[in-house]
Write a protein that holds these residues in place. Sequence first.
Motif, mmCIF file in Angstrom:
data_model
loop_
_atom_site.group_PDB
_atom_site.id
_atom_site.type_symbol
_atom_site.label_atom_id
_atom_site.label_comp_id
_atom_site.label_asym_id
_atom_site.label_seq_id
_atom_site.Cartn_x
_atom_site.Cartn_y
_atom_site.Cartn_z
ATOM 1 N N UNK A 1 0.743 -1.241 0.126
ATOM 2 C CA UNK A 1 0.055 -0.141 0.095
ATOM 3 C C UNK A 1 0.887 1.148 -0.031
ATOM 4 N N UNK A 2 1.943 1.031 0.955
ATOM 5 C CA UNK A 2 2.720 2.627 0.837
ATOM 6 C C UNK A 2 3.525 2.623 -0.465
ATOM 7 N N UNK A 3 3.971 1.614 -1.144
ATOM 8 C CA UNK A 3 4.623 1.902 -2.445
ATOM 9 C C UNK A 3 3.494 2.368 -3.499
ATOM 10 N N UNK A 4 2.368 1.772 -3.444
ATOM 11 C CA UNK A 4 1.441 2.253 -4.436
ATOM 12 C C UNK A 4 0.848 3.608 -4.135
ATOM 13 N N UNK B 1 6.659 -4.210 -6.811
ATOM 14 C CA UNK B 1 5.842 -3.658 -7.828
ATOM 15 C C UNK B 1 5.489 -4.665 -8.895
ATOM 16 N N UNK B 2 6.793 -5.608 -9.141
ATOM 17 C CA UNK B 2 6.156 -6.461 -10.154
ATOM 18 C C UNK B 2 4.924 -7.397 -9.798
ATOM 19 N N UNK B 3 5.262 -7.815 -8.341
ATOM 20 C CA UNK B 3 3.879 -8.522 -7.913
ATOM 21 C C UNK B 3 2.594 -8.029 -8.131
ATOM 22 N N UNK B 4 2.730 -6.716 -8.005
ATOM 23 C CA UNK B 4 1.433 -5.881 -8.196
ATOM 24 C C UNK B 4 0.824 -6.042 -9.132
ATOM 25 N N UNK B 5 1.686 -5.830 -10.327
ATOM 26 C CA UNK B 5 1.536 -5.831 -11.758
ATOM 27 C C UNK B 5 0.915 -7.224 -12.238
ATOM 28 N N UNK B 6 1.631 -8.034 -11.662
ATOM 29 C CA UNK B 6 1.500 -9.629 -12.289
ATOM 30 C C UNK B 6 0.047 -10.175 -11.721
ATOM 31 N N UNK B 7 -0.487 -9.613 -10.655
ATOM 32 C CA UNK B 7 -1.513 -10.039 -9.657
ATOM 33 C C UNK B 7 -2.696 -9.329 -10.276
ATOM 34 N N UNK B 8 -2.540 -8.025 -11.101
ATOM 35 C CA UNK B 8 -3.521 -7.258 -11.664
ATOM 36 C C UNK B 8 -4.060 -6.341 -10.747
ATOM 37 N N UNK B 9 -3.140 -5.954 -9.559
ATOM 38 C CA UNK B 9 -3.581 -4.994 -8.775
ATOM 39 C C UNK B 9 -3.138 -3.743 -8.936
ATOM 40 N N UNK C 1 3.452 9.841 -8.404
ATOM 41 C CA UNK C 1 4.246 9.884 -9.432
ATOM 42 C C UNK C 1 4.471 8.403 -9.825
ATOM 43 N N UNK C 2 3.575 8.156 -11.089
ATOM 44 C CA UNK C 2 3.798 6.863 -11.693
ATOM 45 C C UNK C 2 5.120 6.505 -12.247
ATOM 46 N N UNK C 3 6.227 7.580 -12.508
ATOM 47 C CA UNK C 3 7.304 7.276 -13.047
ATOM 48 C C UNK C 3 8.757 7.322 -12.032
#
Length: 332
Positions: free
Chosen positions: A185-188, A217-225, A194-196
């Motif tokens: 959540x903190x990273x998100x 980040x890669x885990x969040x992307x892979x899980x579709x979160x 700032x998405x970049x």
Amino acid sequence: MSTTVTVDLDQRIVAALQLNGRASWKQVAAAVGATESTVARRGQQLLDSGRVRVTGLLDHLRCGLGISLQVRLRSRPGAATAVATALAALPATRFVTVVAGSADVCAEFVVPDHREVTAVLVEGLPRPDDIVETETMVVVRKFSASEEWDPGLLDAAAVALLRPGAAAPDHREWHEPERLTAQEFAIAELLAADGRASYSQLAAAVGVSDSTVARRVESLLRRGCLRFRALFDTRLLGLDVEFLQWFTVEPAALERAGAQLAALASTRYVSATTGRFDLCLHGVLPGYGDLYHYMTDVVGALPGVRAADLTLQARTLKQARVRVDGPTEERR
């Protein structure tokens, strides 16, 4: 001559960032066919000027953070902008726009669950005396989301470079929410601002290593979160007409109609909803001359459509929880 070339390059850079908001300038340069130094300079100018922004979005459905409500409002004459401005200030709104047509303002709310609808739309609406009528629809299925939109300015090789091995997110499984950790959540939250932001910037802010942030980040992307979205005025791409369209569709044809609309280059977002309308679509076209052919050729070819109501976006105040008519809103 130089102005024309610069505008064209800017358009291609914006299109590349829409395809992959976190792409490196080296990747963008390869996709648009320009030198990395030129692309980095022009791209950073677009970002620094605020004409383009990149934000990280948590999928609230997949992460169990709430449900979406598509809301249409009619206001007293002359009050639409005031109503929209007040709505845009609410933390619960994700999208707010003033429209021309059968409604005056359209908005997307995110609420914890359907039991909160009354609290938000009856007790929580600002400027109630300026609102004549509201119509609320719950999103029950997304066919495509704005961050998936391909403007069509870059060729297939460029798209493959920017979205290698990309598969369309499965929007059906939101009823099985993912559980995020406090660190995720903190990273998100940082990526929402700032998405970049680089992995080193995120790591310093969260207090972990670069490699740990990269894995999260890669885990969040892979899980579709987590998904990244570029925010910009579509006129930057020569697309002058933004609209919302509302469809009443025969139940047996709903899946086919939604999938057919999702495949169109003019569709930025389409979802199935409860209520008077069965589909809600956000679309974009080059100009007014394209509207008639869209309504006859595109809408006319859809299966099971009983009625279609098109409203033109006149002024958008908020996208992806970000105020686009002024300072950025602090995210929840």
